[in-house]
Design a protein around this motif. Structure first.
Motif: not given
Length: 473
Positions: A181-190
């Motif tokens: 899910r998006a909340e578990f992914i670093p912003i720069e790796l979305k």
């Protein structure tokens, strides 16, 4: 596929090892002729000698394999490789000497050839392998040879791993996809987020799957097998992280028996002997320095004692046992005997305590510390008196950071840390010391407790000597 880069590097190591051994025996033969005019004990010309050595090289490579010199954990850790190469070099020569003795088949024309070959062989093996590893690391920095990984799992560990791999190319991995899910992914790796593992394997070129949670583990492992990929599974509980575990089988069911720490029985005895010997030598060598520091502390702030005392002196070690830690006083006397919270309240800045804790128990400009105190803290000279704690058995030379009682109540895994003695230095010290957060230091301490080994202690002690002289220690 890029995962073959490890295989190619191992092939390179084998070739370099063969060259190092051949060169070592050849140089040893030449040195014996050049430095000693006496005739050989056994008449063997140079060509026959090198030929006989060349015939033993396959056995050397097999021995190196059993010593773990081609394991990734060995060639990626210089200090660990140092010990294994030294042991393998000596063992190899001893085997050759034994074969000569029991079979009456001369391999060495003179005893000194064996001595020279041992020393030169060890040196060349280290030089060749270190050079190869430096080249490997430089290629990894450029993204060459890195294994492409997809991380799967809806948990915080996904974020931690992805961020670390992305910012540390020397891990040998490169993130190519993330199934979470998006909340578990670093912003720069979305942009690397994938809807499913199947999608990631279809869309991206993947060498490795890393799963951080336990959902659909069996299906994901089957996918890894189907695509001939390496599969890593993060442990569901910390006990699996320890190297001190065994497999028991009850009614054909394999059960993992996880021990709290390898520091039990034999390990505990070895570590205590090491503490007594190392502590005694340390006190003898550090006595002149401790005398100079004591004089400087007293002159810089005559009103206070040389050693810190009071509440600041209380620490906890193995089995929750309290003890008094010996440290040179590095702060002004007016703050002596007070906790951090009491000091900030005293100077009217209670809000600083939150910043202090978040910053790993430090302030960029700590008003409590004297000029002499800043210097002795910079080079860890304030901690030298703890060598007497080591000799007494309060702490060990190496171990987790000693817990302050008020920290203990706030830490939920304190029982694991308190399974062993605290340490004068530790894995957290050589992994970043004050540059890492309190929580990160605790995680590193937990790893040490669960994965102790004598060689790990020796490595930490050697690295500590280097760390204290670094600019940002």
């Amino acid at each position: 596929m890029r995962k073959k880069s490890d295989f190619y590097f191992k092939v390179v190591l084998v070739v370099l090892d063969i060259l190092a051994l051949l060169s070592a025996f050849t140089i040893a033969y030449i040195l014996r002729i050049s430095l000693d005019p006496r005739p050989f004990h056994v008449s063997i010309n140079a060509l026959d000698f090198i030929t006989s050595i060349a015939m033993t090289l396959p056995l050397w490579i097999i021995m190196f394999y059993f010593f773990g010199l081609y394991d990734r954990e060995s060639y990626t850790h210089p200090l660990r490789q140092f010990g294994r190469i030294l042991l393998a070099s000596v063992t190899g020569i001893m085997i050759m000497i034994s074969v000569t003795f029991f079979t009456n088949t001369p391999l060495f024309p003179a005893k000194l050839v064996a001595v020279y070959a041992t020393v030169i062989g060890f040196a060349l093996l280290m030089v060749f392998r270190s050079t190869a590893n430096i080249i490997r690391l430089r290629l990894l920095k450029r993204g060459l040879g890195a294994r492409r990984v997809v991380i799967v799992g809806n948990c915080d560990l996904t974020h931690v791993l992805a961020d670390f791999i992305e910012n540390n190319p020397l891990t040998g991995f490169r993130v190519s996809g993330i199934v979470a899910r998006a909340e578990f992914i670093p912003i720069e790796l979305k942009s690397l987020r994938r809807s499913s593992l199947e999608s990631a394997l279809t869309r991206d070129k993947i060498d490795v799957i890393i799963q951080t949670d336990s959902k659909n583990v069996n299906n994901n492992y089957q996918l890894a097998q189907k695509h001939y990929l390496d599969f890593y599974q993060a442990p569901e509980f910390d006990g699996i992280m320890t190297t001190k575990h065994t497999i028991d089988i009850i009614d054909s069911v394999p059960l993992i028996h996880a021990h709290p720490t390898p520091l039990m029985g034999y390990g505990q005895i070895v570590k205590r002997v090491m503490d007594i010997v190392g502590g005694t030598i340390g006190i003898i060598l550090a006595s002149p320095i401790m005398l100079l520091v004591a004089i400087a502390v007293k002159i810089s702030d005559p009103a206070g004692p040389i050693l810190m005392h009071g509440k600041q002196q209380k620490r906890l070690t193995r089995y929750n046992r309290p003890f008094k830690v010996y440290k040179f006083r590095s702060h002004y006397a007016k703050f002596d005997g007070k906790t951090d919270e009491e000091v900030f309240q005293m100077v009217g800045k209670p809000e600083l305590i939150e910043e202090y804790r978040k910053n790993g128990d430090k302030l960029d400009q700590d008003f409590r510390v004297t000029p002499v105190g800043r210097f002795i803290r910079r080079f860890s000279l304030d901690e030298l008196p703890q060598l007497f704690n080591v000799l007494k058995g309060d702490i060990s030379l190496v171990g987790p950071r000693a817990l302050v009682p008020h920290e203990l109540s706030a830490y939920d895994k304190k029982h694991v840390l308190l399974a062993v003695k605290s340490g004068l230095t530790g894995l957290a010290v050589v992994s970043g010391r004050r540059s890492i957060s309190f929580e990160e230091r605790r995680r590193i301490d937990l790893y040490y407790v669960q994965n102790w080994s004598l060689w790990l202690d020796i490595t930490i002690l050697l690295k500590t000597c280097l760390v204290i002289f670094q600019k940002d220690n």
